[in-house]
Design an enzyme around this catalytic site. Structure first.
Site, PDB file in Angstrom:
ATOM      1  N   TYR A  83       0.852  -1.192   0.000  1.00 34.80           N
ATOM      2  CA  TYR A  83       0.000   0.000   0.000  1.00 34.80           C
ATOM      3  C   TYR A  83       0.882   1.233   0.000  1.00 34.80           C
ATOM      4  O   TYR A  83       1.899   1.292   0.695  1.00 34.80           O
ATOM      5  CB  TYR A  83      -0.894   0.025   1.250  1.00 34.80           C
ATOM      6  CG  TYR A  83      -1.730   1.279   1.386  1.00 34.80           C
ATOM      7  CD1 TYR A  83      -3.021   1.343   0.885  1.00 34.80           C
ATOM      8  CD2 TYR A  83      -1.208   2.414   2.018  1.00 34.80           C
ATOM      9  CE1 TYR A  83      -3.782   2.499   0.994  1.00 34.80           C
ATOM     10  CE2 TYR A  83      -1.974   3.577   2.135  1.00 34.80           C
ATOM     11  CZ  TYR A  83      -3.250   3.606   1.629  1.00 34.80           C
ATOM     12  OH  TYR A  83      -3.993   4.749   1.740  1.00 34.80           O
ATOM     13  N   GLU A 116      -3.517   7.560  -4.109  1.00 30.34           N
ATOM     14  CA  GLU A 116      -3.502   6.285  -3.380  1.00 30.34           C
ATOM     15  C   GLU A 116      -3.326   5.132  -4.341  1.00 30.34           C
ATOM     16  O   GLU A 116      -4.059   5.017  -5.335  1.00 30.34           O
ATOM     17  CB  GLU A 116      -4.803   6.111  -2.595  1.00 30.34           C
ATOM     18  CG  GLU A 116      -4.831   4.830  -1.766  1.00 30.34           C
ATOM     19  CD  GLU A 116      -6.139   4.651  -1.032  1.00 30.34           C
ATOM     20  OE1 GLU A 116      -6.120   4.584   0.209  1.00 30.34           O
ATOM     21  OE2 GLU A 116      -7.200   4.584  -1.704  1.00 30.34           O
TER      22      GLU A 116
END
Length: 386
Positions: free
Chosen positions: A109, A197
């Site tokens: 991530y 993101e």
């Protein structure tokens, strides 16, 4: 303003970052050509909506044949996809991204956003990619890695290496991650983003690091200098009332209550919504008509508020600083007559010429309830809605 995944990945490629090969389609009949262009024997098909949780909601599927791909495209296109982020109404699926499949070894991530506590841009990384980062932060906070960027120096190589080592990367992967992180930071700055993101950021079995998904959110206040990206706005992804408000430069956000709110100033609007809630009611919207409210903007705001069938009363809370309260009162009276408002309207005016404004409302002959202060206005609006 948010970008779709396929649009965000195009921005990454413009900056020299590799992404999985993919083709965006708007019709199920285009799926066969997309599969032929990509080659291979299996493809991922992804619904393009402005919400997370697509996979769990059936919006991301693995297709192992052209027929299966076409069936999935038919099932998704033209329908609404509801996830935990956009429930209960969901959002329409008008575009699909067909992508090649990758041999995935690990999922990571990475995100960049504004750290308001530090008053700087911050990077967040985690070895627990593919999961909701909020859940990871709650249950396994030790897996969350942070780096705060000095605006003078920008993201430094050692900060990228800190994150790479924390993610368990080694060898050439460290350099690849540092390059990706620094490029993403550059994109964040140059494109005036509020969020970038990548979840998941995958490590393939042959050692490559690629963004399997990408979200980008732009700062609306900077859209005037990001004209190319502003043209990519997909108004189908927001509430129709919000889209209408956007076209009139009115700040409107739909909520689930039954008391319409019209306020000049974002802070005052938030306080008004809090007092409605404190008085036992539920606001139907956030609406800021701005400091320079006019009769025309008030009429437009009324139309947007009343487009919501759940609205049972309207609370107008205006502080007359830039614009005099008597002019606002005249605008409210004109708007109520033009729009044909059929629900109770509670008005609280304060500021320049407030007494004159309240007098105009009292003698208008319309069903307008004048309140002396905000607490009384909130109470009257809640009672009227009931």
């Amino acid at each position: 303003m948010n970008l779709h995944e396929y649009q965000a990945k195009a921005v990454l490629r413009d900056y020299g970052l590799a992404t999985p090969r993919g083709v965006a389609i708007q019709a199920a009949a285009e799926s066969a050509a997309a599969a032929e262009t990509l080659g291979g024997h299996a493809w991922m098909i992804k619904a393009q909506i402005h919400a997370g949780g697509r996979g769990k909601a059936g919006g991301v599927k693995l297709c192992r044949s052209a027929a299966e791909l076409a069936t999935a495209a038919h099932a998704l296109l033209g329908h609404r996809l509801t996830t935990y982020q956009n429930a209960p109404d969901g959002q329409p699926v008008l575009t699909l991204l067909v992508e090649e499949t990758l041999p995935i070894a690990r999922e990571l991530y990475l995100s960049i956003t504004v750290d308001r506590a530090a008053e700087r841009i911050g990077l967040v990384a985690s070895a627990a990619g593919g999961m909701e980062i909020e859940e990871v932060a709650r249950t396994e906070p030790e897996k969350i890695l942070h780096e705060t960027v000095d605006p003078v120096t920008g993201l430094m190589d050692y900060q990228g290496r800190n994150l790479a080592f924390g993610l368990g990367l080694a060898g050439e992967q460290v350099a690849a991650f540092v390059k990706l992180a620094k490029t993403c930071y550059r994109i964040f700055i140059e494109k005036d983003l509020a969020l970038l993101e990548i979840n998941p950021l995958v490590v393939t079995e042959d050692g490559r690091i690629l963004p399997l998904d990408c979200k980008m959110g732009l700062d609306d206040n900077a859209l005037y200098r990001q004209k190319a990206l502003a043209e990519l706005a997909d108004l189908s992804q927001i509430d129709p009332k919000e889209a209408e408000a956007h076209s009139h430069n009115v700040n409107y956000i739909a909520l689930n209550g039954n008391i319409g709110c019209m306020v000049n100033g974002a802070g005052l609007a938030m306080a008004t919504m809090d007092l409605i809630k404190l008085s036992g009611g539920m606001p139907a919207n956030f609406l800021d008509v701005g400091g320079g409210a006019t009769a025309q903007s008030v009429a437009q705001a009324f139309q947007i508020i009343l487009a919501d069938p759940n609205v049972k009363s309207v609370l107008i809370n205006i502080f007359g600083g830039i614009v005099r309260c008597d002019l606002i009162a005249e605008g409210i009276i004109q708007a109520v007559r033009e729009v044909g408002v059929q629900v109770p309207v509670v008005v609280r005016l304060e500021g320049t010429n407030a007494d004159r404004g309240r007098e105009l409302l009292a003698h208008s002959g319309l069903a307008i309830i004048a309140a002396n202060d905000l607490n009384e206005a909130a109470r009257l609006a809640v009672e009227s809605a009931a």
